[in-house]
Design a protein around this motif. Structure first.
Motif, PDB file in Angstrom:
ATOM      1  N   VAL A 266      19.566  95.120  60.265  1.00 43.66           N
ATOM      2  CA  VAL A 266      19.537  96.004  59.095  1.00 43.66           C
ATOM      3  C   VAL A 266      19.106  97.411  59.496  1.00 43.66           C
ATOM      4  O   VAL A 266      19.733  98.409  59.114  1.00 43.66           O
ATOM      5  CB  VAL A 266      18.604  95.425  58.015  1.00 43.66           C
ATOM      6  N   LEU A 267      18.055  97.525  60.270  1.00 43.90           N
ATOM      7  CA  LEU A 267      17.568  98.849  60.670  1.00 43.90           C
ATOM      8  C   LEU A 267      18.598  99.574  61.532  1.00 43.90           C
ATOM      9  O   LEU A 267      18.783 100.787  61.407  1.00 43.90           O
ATOM     10  CB  LEU A 267      16.244  98.722  61.418  1.00 43.90           C
ATOM     11  N   ALA A 268      19.265  98.841  62.418  1.00 42.96           N
ATOM     12  CA  ALA A 268      20.290  99.465  63.257  1.00 42.96           C
ATOM     13  C   ALA A 268      21.474  99.957  62.440  1.00 42.96           C
ATOM     14  O   ALA A 268      22.184 100.881  62.855  1.00 42.96           O
ATOM     15  CB  ALA A 268      20.762  98.472  64.317  1.00 42.96           C
ATOM     16  N   ILE A 279      16.615 104.904  50.161  1.00 44.23           N
ATOM     17  CA  ILE A 279      17.304 103.616  50.283  1.00 44.23           C
ATOM     18  C   ILE A 279      17.081 102.827  48.996  1.00 44.23           C
ATOM     19  O   ILE A 279      15.975 102.814  48.449  1.00 44.23           O
ATOM     20  CB  ILE A 279      16.745 102.811  51.475  1.00 44.23           C
ATOM     21  N   ILE A 280      18.126 102.193  48.506  1.00 41.44           N
ATOM     22  CA  ILE A 280      17.986 101.241  47.397  1.00 41.44           C
ATOM     23  C   ILE A 280      18.101  99.843  47.979  1.00 41.44           C
ATOM     24  O   ILE A 280      19.090  99.512  48.647  1.00 41.44           O
ATOM     25  CB  ILE A 280      19.045 101.477  46.312  1.00 41.44           C
ATOM     26  N   VAL A 345      20.826  98.355  50.594  1.00 39.55           N
ATOM     27  CA  VAL A 345      20.584  97.127  51.347  1.00 39.55           C
ATOM     28  C   VAL A 345      20.419  95.995  50.340  1.00 39.55           C
ATOM     29  O   VAL A 345      19.618  96.105  49.409  1.00 39.55           O
ATOM     30  CB  VAL A 345      19.320  97.247  52.224  1.00 39.55           C
ATOM     31  N   LEU A 346      21.162  94.921  50.517  1.00 43.24           N
ATOM     32  CA  LEU A 346      21.034  93.804  49.591  1.00 43.24           C
ATOM     33  C   LEU A 346      21.027  92.479  50.347  1.00 43.24           C
ATOM     34  O   LEU A 346      21.760  92.310  51.330  1.00 43.24           O
ATOM     35  CB  LEU A 346      22.125  93.807  48.525  1.00 43.24           C
ATOM     36  N   VAL A 368      26.498 100.496  52.969  1.00 48.22           N
ATOM     37  CA  VAL A 368      26.075  99.255  52.329  1.00 48.22           C
ATOM     38  C   VAL A 368      25.779  98.247  53.439  1.00 48.22           C
ATOM     39  O   VAL A 368      26.625  98.006  54.310  1.00 48.22           O
ATOM     40  CB  VAL A 368      27.150  98.688  51.386  1.00 48.22           C
ATOM     41  N   ILE A 369      24.576  97.681  53.414  1.00 46.89           N
ATOM     42  CA  ILE A 369      24.187  96.665  54.389  1.00 46.89           C
ATOM     43  C   ILE A 369      23.942  95.368  53.633  1.00 46.89           C
ATOM     44  O   ILE A 369      23.028  95.280  52.819  1.00 46.89           O
ATOM     45  CB  ILE A 369      22.941  97.089  55.178  1.00 46.89           C
TER      46      ILE A 369
END
Length: 424
Positions: A266-268, A279-280, A345-346, A368-369
């Motif tokens: 996620v961070l990458a 960030i949401i 991010v979800l 979108v992640i």
């Protein structure tokens, strides 16, 4: 032997539930306990399902199951398949879903697998059988199988099972049985029990004594909300450097390394620049990812569960996490808000993100992640994003549910043209 080989049928693949698929003259059938390449004989066939008699010629990826309970205990479906082959199969499941979405290009995935004896959460059933307590998992469509060994559980949890049986046997409130969820927190095992009787002061005394003797600071009763039956010490866990107090039965990724793989992916995937827009985070839970994300930017973290939200809110002071309680199925975060974020991010539940996806499509955030635990829901949710112009930049597959059909993945999507920020 020659007749057996002549009559054998070949397993050609695994189904989504981990059962082998064999092709017969009557059509495709599912056979539990088999792996691709096996030449097998059946005891019987009932419609599309067969019962294995024996393996005549094993497939190249067949191995001896490391646990003697395999085939009886319902915890592991695919222990007779080599772990590298199992990771390849799970990676293939994710890639197949993404291909069905219709992306023009699918990047080569990174794939990770946790080690045995790493599981830090488990849901078990227990039953009184004669003068004993049977504690373990249900056999497939059957009774509880006593967990006398386990290749999955962290040793701290497995070592707790023997004294736990004795304690449950002594509880007056346990008539025929119940269920128990165990989370291995940083403060020690955290127990959430369902039982078929009403605990009285004597039950609470027994539970408190057990907690003190075995390093279990909290034991709770499954109710709405859960009721604390015994509290013998502080209850806490850490997400990064932030200490939280998870509610009973809180969601944790099943393995520490699995959680670390997800967080790293996620961070990458975050944009290198432009994160001042914030960030949401949707389905934030107790903060599994929130505090790591907050080291990069301000995080608007949305969670619907009341207890998880309270935990997140209590721990968020002094951080860049801004929690909000919201049922995202009934009241999704709207497109106008999503459009302002540098990234969304979800990590939705097994069923997927539901109504929230339409708002993401309408808002068109540049990045979108999506963290997924279900390839079927992943395909359904990413299809409208692909149709809206999103491209797939990276895929990470994580096998932290060893010897099962479950698989986690992290997909990073960006919107060409709108995404003017450099990638990490």
């Amino acid at each position: 032997m020659e007749n057996a080989v002549a009559n054998a049928i070949r397993v050609v693949a695994l189904g989504n539930d981990g059962d082998g698929i064999a092709q017969t003259p009557e059509g495709r059938i599912f056979v539990p306990g088999t792996v691709p390449g096996d030449e097998i004989l059946l005891v019987d066939q009932n419609g599309t399902h067969g019962t294995l008699d024996r393996v005549v010629i094993p497939g190249v990826d067949r191995v001896a199951a490391p646990c003697s309970l395999f085939g009886r205990c319902g915890g592991c479906r695919i222990q007779n398949m080599a772990l590298p082959a199992l990771l390849d199969w799970k990676t293939g499941r994710v890639l197949d879903s993404l291909q069905r979405v219709g992306f023009d290009a699918i990047p080569t995935p990174q794939a990770h697998q946790v080690s045995p004896h790493a599981r830090r959460r488990v849901d078990l059933a227990f039953r009184r059988v004669g003068k004993e307590i049977v504690l373990g998992l249900h056999r497939r469509r059957g009774d509880v199988v006593d967990m006398t060994e386990c290749t999955l559980l962290d040793p701290t949890l497995f070592d707790l099972l023997t004294p736990l049986r004795a304690m449950l046997h002594s509880l007056p409130a346990v008539h025929t049985g119940g269920d128990i969820q165990i989370n291995l927190l940083d403060s020690g095992p955290d127990l959430l029990i369902t039982m078929d009787g009403t605990p009285d002061p004597n039950d609470r005394r027994i539970l408190a004594q057990f907690g003190k003797a075995h390093g279990v600071p909290r034991i709770s009763l499954q109710a709405r909300p859960p009721e604390t039956l015994a509290l013998t010490g502080p209850v806490f866990h850490h997400f990064d450097d932030v200490r939280v107090m998870p509610p009973p039965g809180a969601f944790l990724q099943p393995a520490r390394r699995g959680a670390a793989f997800i967080k790293a992916a996620v961070l990458a995937g975050l944009p290198r620049k432009g994160l001042k827009a914030g960030i949401i985070e949707l389905y934030a839970g107790c903060g599994t990812l929130s505090f790591a994300l907050a080291e990069q930017a301000k995080v608007h973290a949305y969670e619907g569960d009341r207890a998880a939200f309270a935990c997140l809110k209590q721990a968020s002071g002094g951080t860049r996490v801004l929690p909000a309680q919201r049922d995202l199925n009934r009241q999704p975060v709207m497109a106008t808000d999503l459009a302002k974020a540098a990234a969304v991010v979800l990590d939705p539940p097994h069923a997927g993100a539901g109504a929230q996806i339409a708002q993401i499509v309408a808002g068109k955030p540049p990045c979108v992640i999506y963290v997924s635990c279900n390839p079927v829901a992943l395909q359904r949710d990413l299809t409208p994003l692909r149709q809206a112009g999103y491209r797939l930049d990276s895929i990470t597959v994580i096998d932290q549910f060893l010897w099962s059909a479950e698989v986690e993945s992290v997909c990073v999507l960006t919107l060409p043209g709108k995404n003017r920020r450099n990638r990490r």
